[in-house]
Design a protein around this motif. Structure first.
Motif, short mmCIF file in Angstrom:
data_model
loop_
_atom_site.label_atom_id
_atom_site.label_comp_id
_atom_site.label_asym_id
_atom_site.label_seq_id
_atom_site.Cartn_x
_atom_site.Cartn_y
_atom_site.Cartn_z
N THR A 281 0.79 -1.23 0.00
CA THR A 281 0.00 0.00 0.00
C THR A 281 0.83 1.28 0.00
OG1 THR A 281 -1.78 -1.17 1.14
CG2 THR A 281 -1.85 1.23 1.20
N PRO A 282 1.94 1.39 0.76
CA PRO A 282 2.65 2.68 0.85
C PRO A 282 3.05 3.31 -0.49
CG PRO A 282 3.42 1.23 2.57
CD PRO A 282 2.51 0.40 1.70
N PRO A 283 3.66 2.59 -1.43
CA PRO A 283 4.00 3.26 -2.69
C PRO A 283 2.78 3.76 -3.45
CG PRO A 283 4.48 0.91 -2.82
CD PRO A 283 4.17 1.21 -1.40
N LEU A 284 1.66 3.04 -3.34
CA LEU A 284 0.43 3.50 -3.99
C LEU A 284 -0.07 4.79 -3.34
CD1 LEU A 284 -1.28 0.01 -4.30
CD2 LEU A 284 -0.75 1.51 -6.24
N LEU A 285 0.01 4.86 -2.01
CA LEU A 285 -0.43 6.07 -1.31
C LEU A 285 0.40 7.27 -1.73
CD1 LEU A 285 -0.98 4.75 2.35
CD2 LEU A 285 -2.71 5.18 0.59
N ILE A 286 1.70 7.08 -1.92
CA ILE A 286 2.56 8.19 -2.32
C ILE A 286 2.24 8.65 -3.74
CG2 ILE A 286 4.95 8.88 -2.81
CD1 ILE A 286 5.82 6.94 -0.58
N VAL A 287 2.19 7.71 -4.66
CA VAL A 287 2.00 8.05 -6.07
C VAL A 287 0.62 8.65 -6.33
CG1 VAL A 287 1.84 7.08 -8.40
CG2 VAL A 287 3.68 6.35 -6.87
N PHE A 288 -0.39 8.17 -5.61
CA PHE A 288 -1.76 8.64 -5.87
C PHE A 288 -2.24 9.65 -4.83
CE2 PHE A 288 -1.80 4.61 -8.25
CZ PHE A 288 -2.34 5.06 -9.45
N TYR A 289 -1.32 10.27 -4.10
CA TYR A 289 -1.71 11.26 -3.10
C TYR A 289 -2.49 12.40 -3.75
CZ TYR A 289 -1.24 14.88 0.52
OH TYR A 289 -1.48 15.85 1.46
N LYS A 290 -3.75 12.52 -3.36
CA LYS A 290 -4.66 13.54 -3.89
C LYS A 290 -4.73 13.53 -5.41
CE LYS A 290 -4.51 16.65 0.08
NZ LYS A 290 -4.33 18.04 0.57
N GLN A 291 -4.45 12.37 -5.99
CA GLN A 291 -4.50 12.23 -7.45
C GLN A 291 -5.26 10.96 -7.83
OE1 GLN A 291 -3.46 14.31 -9.93
NE2 GLN A 291 -3.03 15.81 -8.32
N HIS A 292 -6.37 10.70 -7.13
CA HIS A 292 -7.18 9.55 -7.48
C HIS A 292 -8.65 9.90 -7.31
CE1 HIS A 292 -6.90 9.13 -3.08
NE2 HIS A 292 -8.09 8.54 -3.16
N SER A 293 -9.48 9.21 -8.06
CA SER A 293 -10.92 9.37 -7.94
C SER A 293 -11.46 8.38 -6.91
CB SER A 293 -11.59 9.16 -9.30
OG SER A 293 -11.12 10.11 -10.25
N SER A 294 -12.75 8.47 -6.62
CA SER A 294 -13.37 7.60 -5.62
C SER A 294 -14.36 6.64 -6.26
CB SER A 294 -14.09 8.43 -4.55
OG SER A 294 -13.16 9.25 -3.86
N ILE A 295 -14.49 5.46 -5.67
CA ILE A 295 -15.52 4.54 -6.10
C ILE A 295 -16.60 4.48 -5.02
CG2 ILE A 295 -13.92 3.17 -7.46
CD1 ILE A 295 -13.98 1.05 -5.30
N ASP A 296 -17.79 4.09 -5.41
CA ASP A 296 -18.90 3.92 -4.47
C ASP A 296 -18.46 2.97 -3.36
OD1 ASP A 296 -21.21 3.19 -3.12
OD2 ASP A 296 -22.41 2.91 -4.93
N PRO A 297 -18.53 3.39 -2.08
CA PRO A 297 -18.07 2.52 -0.99
C PRO A 297 -18.80 1.19 -0.91
CG PRO A 297 -19.28 4.42 -0.15
CD PRO A 297 -19.00 4.69 -1.59
N MET A 298 -19.99 1.09 -1.49
CA MET A 298 -20.69 -0.19 -1.51
C MET A 298 -20.03 -1.18 -2.45
SD MET A 298 -22.98 0.03 0.78
CE MET A 298 -24.22 -1.23 0.51
N TRP A 299 -19.09 -0.69 -3.28
CA TRP A 299 -18.34 -1.56 -4.16
C TRP A 299 -17.03 -2.01 -3.51
CZ3 TRP A 299 -19.34 -4.58 -8.04
CH2 TRP A 299 -20.46 -4.33 -8.85
N ASN A 300 -16.85 -1.73 -2.23
CA ASN A 300 -15.72 -2.29 -1.49
C ASN A 300 -16.05 -2.27 0.00
OD1 ASN A 300 -13.28 -3.35 -0.75
ND2 ASN A 300 -12.03 -1.61 -1.42
N VAL A 301 -17.04 -3.07 0.37
CA VAL A 301 -17.42 -3.20 1.78
C VAL A 301 -16.45 -4.18 2.41
CG1 VAL A 301 -19.19 -3.98 3.40
CG2 VAL A 301 -19.83 -2.64 1.37
N ARG A 302 -15.52 -3.66 3.19
CA ARG A 302 -14.41 -4.49 3.65
C ARG A 302 -14.40 -4.67 5.17
NH1 ARG A 302 -13.35 0.19 1.52
NH2 ARG A 302 -12.06 1.75 2.54
N HIS A 303 -13.27 -5.21 5.63
CA HIS A 303 -13.04 -5.52 7.04
C HIS A 303 -13.85 -6.72 7.51
CE1 HIS A 303 -10.99 -1.73 6.96
NE2 HIS A 303 -12.11 -1.06 6.76
N LEU A 304 -14.42 -7.50 6.58
CA LEU A 304 -15.12 -8.70 7.01
C LEU A 304 -14.16 -9.72 7.59
CD1 LEU A 304 -17.20 -7.44 4.82
CD2 LEU A 304 -18.16 -9.73 4.84
N GLY A 305 -12.87 -9.60 7.26
CA GLY A 305 -11.88 -10.52 7.80
C GLY A 305 -11.08 -9.96 8.95
#
Length: 367
Positions: A281-305
């Motif tokens: 995750t860290p390199p992705l966070l750096i490269v896409f810092y304030k340079q990414h769009s958002s997806i509908d949160p219902m399309w990634n309902v996580r933390h089930l694990g």
């Protein structure tokens, strides 16, 4: 007359050979001008569904990239089955795996529920990560090279404009076309679900500390990180499900940027070791810092694990478009919430290997 006919026949024969030679030369020239990088070689490709199924499905082709390691292969199979059964689009799965998994994967994909799935298998050679990932010799078995497959999307689907990437611990309950059509802002190469803004995180964030912010993934004591002027409390995003604009990805050399930060971390140890513990995750966070769009949160309902308990109501889980069992409690190996939902899409392993792994995991958990 016979001589004239013979001459004409020879001329025609030579013209056909010349034409075929030119076609072959053009083919080889195209192949050489766009070589696949080391470790991203196609092995299998099922080019088309049977005509009956093609007539029933829409013309739109949706490329989906998923990594499939042998010990988690059942997860990838269930994810692909859920996607395929819930869409009328022509989904093509680009399955990234290691060479020793190919035969097992190919056998599993011949199971009746999966036999009409369109797919391409690519062998991922871990040597592409040399010098970019520091592996602790004492924890070498814990290193999972396929977690970096998402960094090389244009190599997997070189001619697509957009692509969906999903982890192997997801189940899709709606038509994947909706996720594919998620709008991306101009200049953005990817769209993710932000951790602290998503519907699922509003429940999970309690007690999580800074795991859902940049400081949970990056070491802000390091000068290289401070120079980036990224706010430590910036909301992180989850890279287990995202939509990528490959035109922008290639234009901005996203893969090279990610590799740059991977290599720098090997030298300077830029990632946080206190909270999230992720190396993907860290390199992705750096490269896409304030340079990414958002997806509908219902399309990634996580933390089930994240725990064995049920943090969501049955009604919310039923309404979710994509369920994500990120965390230690996978639905195929340990006691996890809503494992019965995952099992609806699981296809038994014809080789019996995955079932044995699951029983071993359950026995381990019981100790």
């Amino acid at each position: 007359v016979n001589i004239s006919i013979l001459i004409v026949a020879v001329v025609i024969f030579l013209l056909v050979i010349h034409h075929n030679f030119l076609s072959l030369s053009d083919f080889l020239r195209r192949e050489l001008s766009d070589p696949s990088p080391l470790g991203l070689q196609p092995i299998d490709f099922i080019p088309a569904a049977p005509q009956r199924l093609a007539d029933e499905r829409n013309d739109q082709e949706i490329p989906v990239v998923i990594a499939a390691s042998d010990e988690r292969l059942g997860g990838a199979i269930a994810a692909m089955n859920s996607i395929y059964q819930n869409t009328r689009a022509n989904v093509v799965f680009h399955i990234v795996t290691l060479n020793d998994t190919v035969d097992h994967l190919r056998m599993w994909l011949r199971s009746p529920p999966l036999k009409n799935i369109r797919y391409r298998i690519l062998d991922f050679d871990p040597r592409v990560l040399e010098g970019k990932v520091q592996v602790d010799p004492q924890k070498a078995d814990a290193f999972k090279p396929l977690t970096f497959a998402r960094f090389y999307l244009p190599s997997f689907v070189p001619h697509a404009e957009k692509v969906i990437y999903v982890d192997d611990d997801v189940i899709v309950q709606d038509d994947i076309v909706e996720l594919y059509n998620n709008p991306l802002k101009p200049g953005h190469a990817a769209a993710f679900s932000d951790d602290c803004d998503s519907t699922s995180s509003k429940v999970a964030v309690r007690g999580a500390g800074n795991q859902y912010n940049y400081i949970g993934f990056l070491d802000y004591k390091k000068e290289t990180i401070r120079k980036l002027a990224m706010k430590a409390n910036t909301c992180s995003f989850n890279p287990g499900v995202f939509v990528a604009n490959l035109t922008e990805w290639k234009l901005q050399n996203i893969t090279k940027q990610l590799e740059k930060w991977m290599a720098l971390n090997v030298v300077e140890e830029l990632y946080s070791k206190t909270l999230a513990g992720s190396i993907t995750t860290p390199p992705l966070l750096i490269v896409f810092y304030k340079q990414h769009s958002s997806i509908d949160p219902m399309w990634n309902v996580r933390h089930l694990g994240s725990s064995a308990g049920k943090r969501y109501s049955p009604q919310f889980v039923e309404a979710a478009k994509l369920l994500h069992w990120n965390g230690h409690f996978k639905p195929w190996g340990r006691t996890a919430s809503y494992a019965e939902v995952w099992e609806k899409w699981y296809v038994p392993d014809p080789a019996g290997k995955f079932n044995l792994i699951r029983r071993h995991s359950e026995a381990y958990e019981a100790k």
